[in-house]
Design a protein around this motif. Structure first.
Motif, short mmCIF file in Angstrom:
data_model
loop_
_atom_site.label_atom_id
_atom_site.label_comp_id
_atom_site.label_asym_id
_atom_site.label_seq_id
_atom_site.Cartn_x
_atom_site.Cartn_y
_atom_site.Cartn_z
N THR A 195 -0.57 30.00 39.67
CA THR A 195 0.36 29.05 40.13
C THR A 195 1.67 29.70 39.96
N GLN A 196 2.66 29.45 41.02
CA GLN A 196 4.19 29.65 40.72
C GLN A 196 4.87 28.25 40.23
N TYR A 197 4.11 27.31 40.04
CA TYR A 197 4.72 25.97 39.63
C TYR A 197 4.53 25.80 38.33
N LEU A 198 5.51 26.00 37.37
CA LEU A 198 5.40 26.22 35.86
C LEU A 198 5.02 24.55 35.58
N GLU A 199 5.48 23.59 35.91
CA GLU A 199 5.00 22.16 35.50
C GLU A 199 3.58 21.99 35.72
N GLU A 200 3.10 22.92 36.81
CA GLU A 200 1.45 22.65 36.87
C GLU A 200 0.77 23.26 35.81
N ALA A 201 1.12 24.44 35.40
CA ALA A 201 0.47 25.16 34.52
C ALA A 201 0.76 24.33 33.11
N ASP A 202 1.91 23.73 32.76
CA ASP A 202 2.17 22.91 31.72
C ASP A 202 1.26 21.73 31.68
N GLN A 203 1.17 20.93 32.88
CA GLN A 203 0.24 19.49 32.94
C GLN A 203 -1.07 20.03 32.64
N LEU A 204 -1.59 21.18 33.31
CA LEU A 204 -3.06 21.30 33.30
C LEU A 204 -3.88 22.29 32.38
N ALA A 205 -3.16 23.36 32.11
CA ALA A 205 -3.71 24.54 31.74
C ALA A 205 -4.14 24.41 30.05
N ASP A 206 -5.15 24.55 29.56
CA ASP A 206 -5.59 24.73 28.43
C ASP A 206 -4.86 26.23 27.63
N ARG A 207 -5.03 27.12 28.33
CA ARG A 207 -4.25 28.18 27.99
C ARG A 207 -3.62 28.83 29.04
N ILE A 208 -2.66 29.59 28.87
CA ILE A 208 -1.69 30.26 29.91
C ILE A 208 -1.24 31.63 29.33
N ALA A 209 -1.58 32.62 30.41
CA ALA A 209 -0.83 34.15 30.33
C ALA A 209 -0.11 34.31 31.28
N LEU A 211 1.79 36.93 33.28
CA LEU A 211 1.56 38.32 33.88
C LEU A 211 2.89 38.92 34.38
N ASN A 212 3.15 40.18 33.99
CA ASN A 212 4.73 40.71 34.27
C ASN A 212 4.21 42.30 34.46
N ASP A 213 4.65 42.94 35.66
CA ASP A 213 4.69 44.15 35.75
C ASP A 213 3.22 44.97 35.40
N GLY A 214 2.27 44.00 35.71
CA GLY A 214 0.67 44.22 35.72
C GLY A 214 0.15 44.35 34.11
N LYS A 215 0.96 43.82 33.18
CA LYS A 215 0.77 43.59 31.90
C LYS A 215 0.70 42.08 31.33
N ILE A 216 -0.02 41.61 30.21
CA ILE A 216 0.21 40.22 29.85
C ILE A 216 1.26 40.47 28.86
N ALA A 217 2.38 39.73 29.50
CA ALA A 217 3.65 39.74 28.33
C ALA A 217 3.18 38.65 27.08
N ALA A 218 2.48 37.61 27.58
CA ALA A 218 2.34 36.55 26.33
C ALA A 218 1.12 35.65 26.63
N GLN A 219 0.33 35.13 25.71
CA GLN A 219 -0.45 34.44 26.06
C GLN A 219 -0.75 33.32 25.01
N GLY A 220 -1.19 32.02 25.52
CA GLY A 220 -1.53 30.92 24.61
C GLY A 220 -1.27 29.80 25.20
N THR A 221 -1.46 28.38 24.38
CA THR A 221 -1.26 27.16 24.83
C THR A 221 0.19 26.98 25.16
N ALA A 222 0.49 26.09 26.12
CA ALA A 222 2.02 25.89 26.40
C ALA A 222 2.85 25.73 25.37
N GLU A 223 2.27 24.85 24.16
CA GLU A 223 3.13 24.64 23.12
C GLU A 223 3.43 26.10 22.61
N GLU A 224 2.47 26.75 22.31
CA GLU A 224 2.56 28.18 21.63
C GLU A 224 3.38 29.03 22.25
#
Length: 322
Positions: A195-209, A211-224
């Motif tokens: 998704t491009q909607y950050l609120e959508e990920a915040d509302q729905l996702a158990d975990r979020i990664a 992705l930037n320039d082909g690499k995972i910049a960070a991942q975890g829960t929204a709060e993390e």
């Protein structure tokens, strides 16, 4: 790894000298919503296409398992366990909603009786029964999206890839789609969401990664992820200038805003730290007229990790405490 719906190690993909995915690792537990965020061109759709067997991974990729099956050696078993809803609707506008559903039932080799039963149940579940006999071209954007997901569910997939499922929808249709996605997970389905909607990920996702320039910049829960970004603070506002000046003298480490009669104390927004600040204010005899907790939100995380910048005041979540 048996409890993981998706496990990818060192996922790579290049087109000529253009590296799209540069060795990313993904781990998605069963029965959860995993969201992949990133700017345009970050590689989100490429990752979905690889994991859903639409294109092959790069030759240097490590092991990739989807629904317990090796993506490289058993892609047909992967296809049998997944469903995909892409950025662009797969709905055929020249036929009715019901006919779209029955076409999917035929593709899944369901008997006519079973196909009609499954399709009728899904049309009712997605509130499309009344429109089932109408050409899909007459459907609203939200209705087409609901029909698209209903078609995906005909094969009873254990994992669903939703590639930007709410793009172009109005706010009400977007919230309706969120509820549908939550219900899918309640029924045991794993959802891989881009998704491009950050609120959508915040509302729905158990975990979020991210992705930037082909690499995972960070991942975890929204709060993390939010805790990765500095800038959280408690803001104290006073109506009486003399009370403000007294508080400013007592709280010398706080940032001052003399025009707004406000003090700003650095804070990570945690309950423990907030309690400590409140106890400290009480012991100093300071009582603010307004106390607001400012914490970074996913906008801050996204812009910090992808190298973009926006005015900080536009990207903070505020919660009035008293």
């Amino acid at each position: 790894m048996t409890s993981l719906a998706i496990a990818a190690n060192g996922l790579r993909k290049s087109y000529g000298d253009k590296t799209v995915l540069d060795g990313i690792d993904l781990a998605v537990p069963e029965g959860t919503i995993f969201s992949l965020l990133g700017p345009n061109g970050a590689g989100k759709t490429t990752a979905v296409k690889i994991l859903s067997t639409l294109i092959t991974a790069g030759p240097a990729s490590g092991e990739i398992r989807v629904a317990g099956h090796d993506l490289a050696t058993d892609p047909q078993a992967v296809r049998a366990a997944i469903g995909v809803t892409g950025q662009f609707s797969a709905v055929d506008g020249l036929i009715t909603g019901e006919e779209n559903m029955l076409l999917m039932a035929d593709l899944h080799h369901l008997s006519k009786a079973e196909g009609r039963r499954v399709c009728a149940a899904l049309l009712e579940r997605f509130d499309l029964t009344d429109a089932a006999k109408k050409p899909a071209s007459t459907y609203s954007g939200g209705m087409k999206r609901r029909l698209d997901i209903a078609m995906t569910l005909v094969g009873d997939p254990r994992i669903i890839f939703l590639d930007e499922p709410t793009t172009g929808l109005d706010p009400r249709s977007r919230h309706n789609m969120w509820q549908i996605i939550r219900e899918l997970v309640t029924n045991g389905v794993t959802v891989f969401l881009t998704t491009q909607y950050l609120e959508e990920a915040d509302q729905l996702a158990d975990r979020i990664a991210v992705l930037n320039d082909g690499k995972i910049a960070a991942q975890g829960t929204a709060e993390e992820l939010k805790r990765l970004i500095p800038g959280g603070h408690v803001r104290l506002r006073f109506y009486d200038p003399s009370t403000y000046r007294s508080a400013a003298r007592a709280l010398r480490e706080a940032s001052r805003d003399d025009e707004a009669l406000a003090l700003q104390i650095p804070s990570d927004g945690s309950q423990r730290e907030l309690r400590s600040i409140l106890d400290w204010l009480d012991s100093a005899g300071i009582e603010a007229d307004e106390l607001t907790v400012h914490t970074p939100d996913l906008d801050d995380v996204f812009f910090a990790l992808t190298g973009s910048t926006v005015p900080a005041q536009n990207n903070q979540t505020e919660e009035n405490v008293r």
